[in-house]
Motif scaffolding. Structure first.
Motif: not given
Length: 247
Positions: A45-50, A206-209, A216-218
């Motif tokens: 959530l943080w990466v998405l909103y930020d 895509v699957t990520v950590d 996540l951002h990528a």
């Protein structure tokens, strides 16, 4: 793992960063039975909103904004913390979480929570709603408005999600993005992995950590022309605390 620790000031008008989220979540002291469901979503959530979503408190009513739909609506503490950090409402509201007079319920209510696009908590509705939202934006000619929906891996057991996935791929809903938090809660599981189910229906996936902010951002910003996009964020398995398996 790489984490973002400073607010990039995308119009939210606040200096709060990722390191503040723990303090903000600690303010919510009401009875809550889905703590792991909340913490599993925090980084994603943080990466998405930020760094990704084009919506701020000032543009929350802009028809060309990005839309974020929280389908995994139980255990919303991380969601509330991120919204407060981004200035959608004052952090003082967090202390009333779950109280009778608080707008911050155990399931978000779109008419009470600033920044919330849908009311949620009944599993299986968010992805179909996101498909409808993307279709509506397409009909309105709003090609730059993106739709994101966060679902849990167990929630994907719901048949409504299977139908939404099957429709969105052939419909070429490029504006649609599904963020799946995978904490091994699903009862049935997905042969070949969650991403393979989306790919079989014509999605990019895509699957990520789910704790790695750069990964996540990528994944969030991958090009996927002509196709909807799914990001499966793997996090630590949900501890067995005698709770039902709910996303």
């Amino acid at each position: 793992m790489t984490q973002t620790t400073a607010n990039t000031r995308r119009g939210g008008g606040t200096d709060r960063g990722f390191d503040d989220l723990g303090r903000l979540m600690s303010l919510m002291t009401g009875a809550e039975k889905h703590g792991p469901a909340a913490t599993s979503t925090l980084d994603a959530l943080w990466v998405l909103y930020d760094r990704v979503l084009r919506v701020t408190p000032e543009t929350a009513d802009d028809p060309d904004r990005d839309r974020f739909l929280l389908s995994k609506g139980h255990g919303p503490m991380a969601y509330y913390a991120v919204l407060a950090a981004k200035g959608f409402f004052p952090e003082e509201l967090l202390t009333g979480f779950g109280g009778y007079d608080s707008p911050l319920g155990h399931h978000p209510d779109r008419v009470l929570v600033p920044g919330a696009e849908i009311g949620s908590g009944s599993l299986g509705h968010g992805l179909p709603l996101a498909v409808g939202t993307a279709l509506g934006l397409r009909l309105q000619g709003r090609a730059d408005s993106r739709v994101w929906v966060l679902v849990g891996d167990a929630e994907l057991d719901e048949g409504s999600n299977h139908e939404a996935i099957a429709h969105a791929g052939p419909a070429g809903l490029e504006a649609l993005h599904a963020l799946v938090i995978d904490n091994d809660s699903a009862t049935h599981g997905w042969p070949g992995g969650i991403a393979s189910r989306f790919e079989a229906a014509g999605w990019s996936a895509v699957t990520v950590d789910g704790r790695d902010h750069e990964a996540l951002h990528a994944a969030y910003t991958m090009a996927h022309p002509g196709r909807p996009h799914a990001v499966v964020a793997r996090v630590e398995p949900k501890p067995d605390e005698g709770e039902p398996k709910v996303s």
